[in-house]
Design an enzyme around this catalytic site. Sequence first.
Site, PDB file in Angstrom:
ATOM      1  N   ASP A 139       0.790  -1.239   0.000  1.00  0.00           N
ATOM      2  CA  ASP A 139       0.000   0.000   0.000  1.00  0.00           C
ATOM      3  C   ASP A 139       0.824   1.291   0.000  1.00  0.00           C
ATOM      4  OD1 ASP A 139      -1.487  -2.174   0.811  1.00  0.00           O
ATOM      5  OD2 ASP A 139      -2.172  -1.278   2.674  1.00  0.00           O
ATOM      6  N   ASP A 352     -11.479  -5.951   1.316  1.00  0.00           N
ATOM      7  CA  ASP A 352     -10.600  -7.091   1.567  1.00  0.00           C
ATOM      8  C   ASP A 352     -11.155  -8.347   0.874  1.00  0.00           C
ATOM      9  OD1 ASP A 352      -8.424  -8.329   2.672  1.00  0.00           O
ATOM     10  OD2 ASP A 352      -9.371  -8.726   4.597  1.00  0.00           O
TER      11      ASP A 352
HETATM   12  N1  DQQ Z   1      -2.283  -3.740   3.873  1.00  0.00           N
HETATM   13  C1  DQQ Z   1      -1.826  -3.330   5.158  1.00  0.00           C
HETATM   14  C2  DQQ Z   1      -3.045  -3.181   5.993  1.00  0.00           C
HETATM   15  C3  DQQ Z   1      -4.080  -2.899   4.988  1.00  0.00           C
HETATM   16  C4  DQQ Z   1      -3.706  -3.825   3.876  1.00  0.00           C
HETATM   17  C5  DQQ Z   1      -0.865  -4.350   5.666  1.00  0.00           C
HETATM   18  C6  DQQ Z   1      -4.306  -3.443   2.559  1.00  0.00           C
HETATM   19  O1  DQQ Z   1      -2.898  -2.131   6.928  1.00  0.00           O
HETATM   20  O2  DQQ Z   1      -5.373  -3.102   5.481  1.00  0.00           O
HETATM   21  O3  DQQ Z   1       0.266  -4.434   4.836  1.00  0.00           O
HETATM   22  O4  DQQ Z   1      -3.566  -3.953   1.508  1.00  0.00           O
END
Ligand code: DQQ
Length: 647
Positions: A139, A352
Amino acid sequence: MAPGRVSFVNDIERQNSRGAENESGEVCEDKGYYVQMPDKIGDHPEFQTPEVRSLSHCIRFRSVLLTAICIALLACLSLLICLSQPGLGAAKNVKDTAWSKILMPCTSKREGSPSVADNYLSRERTAFHFQPERNWMNDPNGPMFYRGYYHFFYQYNPDAAVWGNITWGHSVSTDLIHWQPLNLALVPDHWYDAEGVWSGSATVFPDGKPVILYTGSSNESVQLQNMAVPEDLSDPLLRKWVKVPQNPMLVPPPGIGYTDFRDPTTAWLESDGLWRISIGAKEGTTGVALVYKSSDFLDWSLQSNFLHEVAGTGMWECVDFYPVSLTDKNGLDTSKVQVNQLMKYVLKASLDNNKHDYYTLGTYSTDFKSFIPDDPTKDIGLGLRYDYGKFYASKTFYDPVQERRILWGWVNESDSELDDINKGWASVQTIPRTLVLDRQTGSNLLQWPIHELESLRGEKVVKQDLLLDGGAMVTVDGASGAQLDIEVIFKYPDVHNLDVLPEQKEYECSQGGAAQRGVLGPFGLLVLASDNLVEQTAVYFYLTCRPNGKWVTTVCSDQSRSSLAKGVDRTVYGTAINKPLTEDFLSLRVIVDHSIVETFVQQGRACITSRVYPTIAIDRDAHVLLFNNGSESITMQTLQVWQMSSA
Ligand code: DQQ
């Protein structure tokens, strides 16, 4: 000039049915990704013969040894030079330095690990998209502007090309295109983030001081919200960040699971003088955006109602919330909107469940502090996506210098994990995109690559007014390459004057992709196409008419023939686009950068990002073609193709 009429479908099908056939008719064997090298000199077959002890071989062995020592010395020297570069060692005034040129020997974006240098995997690294020199990235986090520099943080595994041990990588830039890597900004070094420093955002206070809020995955994998502040505000590069003693600032509230509470937004200041942040969560299977408020940024209390919720959408990650102007092209700072300002709010959540970023437009009720979508049938998870390809966990920020809102999105790989390990890196970020409301439709955003990208444009090829008969395929001479910026405009066909009846059905891009023949489409571009077209990525339009007489324009990005490699994703992405009747054209901007094809449709009304891994359509052997695989003719009005320099 009338294009040649060729049997497009048949050619492609014939070539595909022969498998990985090259121009000379040979079938290409899968030789694996690496040229097998002996582990050590002594393993080489030559050194295993009885002659190995002979004087001549001894001399050869010594010269090999000497060469190895020389190479090692040279490597140490270049390492020392690298370490003396700003951000990696001595602090130089980077503003006065042409980073891209200076850093190129050390951080060349195109440099693969030496073991894959002769392999196509080493050609997949991008040249002008943001990516760290090696290892895993996901991210985008905390983009902001501070004292002359754009700061970009990102989820980063410093140890491997797979997700894990998540830290915040950090780079700075003065133009959002050329980046200087800095040391890691945040690493898991406290109990409250021992399992990873996860996503979060930066907020710049009215006095100019920045602060970071992020999610820590604790030593017991509980998601907690934490804060970090710069150690030295006089350092425009903000190289050191300090976690505040009050951490963790927030724990999961009652009703929210320990692992369903993450990714704080940029905070916004409201007219009641209170700061607000939103945090993604889920309640059962309902995706929700929680809101917390604070007067001092330290003591936060949970608002009783959600900012928004949508049943059945599951966990909301990386929520983003910001206003867009109804009247002008400028972006808006969430903390500075005026009462009665003509604007809409955008709420975005990364789902998600399906790894897609959905946004919806609506209003923000200042009474209830909640978001109300304009059209509930286009709510989060139901309606618009920022991008219909590979794109996730995006984040925007307000650029106070050019008064614009800029979007970053994480573009994961779509090859195998083993390929990523072999490449030594995984993931890129999109070209930063400006975001404005589409005032033509009023119901979606327009995304467009930041204008700074155009500074990389070089040699240009232009074609105009080309009639593409059904089945036509025209190579764009002089436009070969794997680093391109392409803009093409087609005349919207005269749909009421057709020789053949249009198809009265919904069109799915996955129904055969570019090889399916229709009436009005598929027509568009082939990029990263090999000489014999066994490798090609098609970006195209397809028009159908519903029984009620309504025309539907679909755009697709077909990666099903992008690569001869095994184990890569071959999905054909696509979406129907909103095209007002008044628009008499169809346009594509396609940005090609080795293993990424980023498409902006109809001036940014829809976007599709594909990851592709050509094995022979590489560099100057990658061609651009215009094609029309429908039965009706299509007019291409203007085509412009620029070669792009590396950043
Ligand atoms: N990636 C992060 C989280 C998020 C997710 C962890 C989204 O904080 O929710 O690497 O790709």
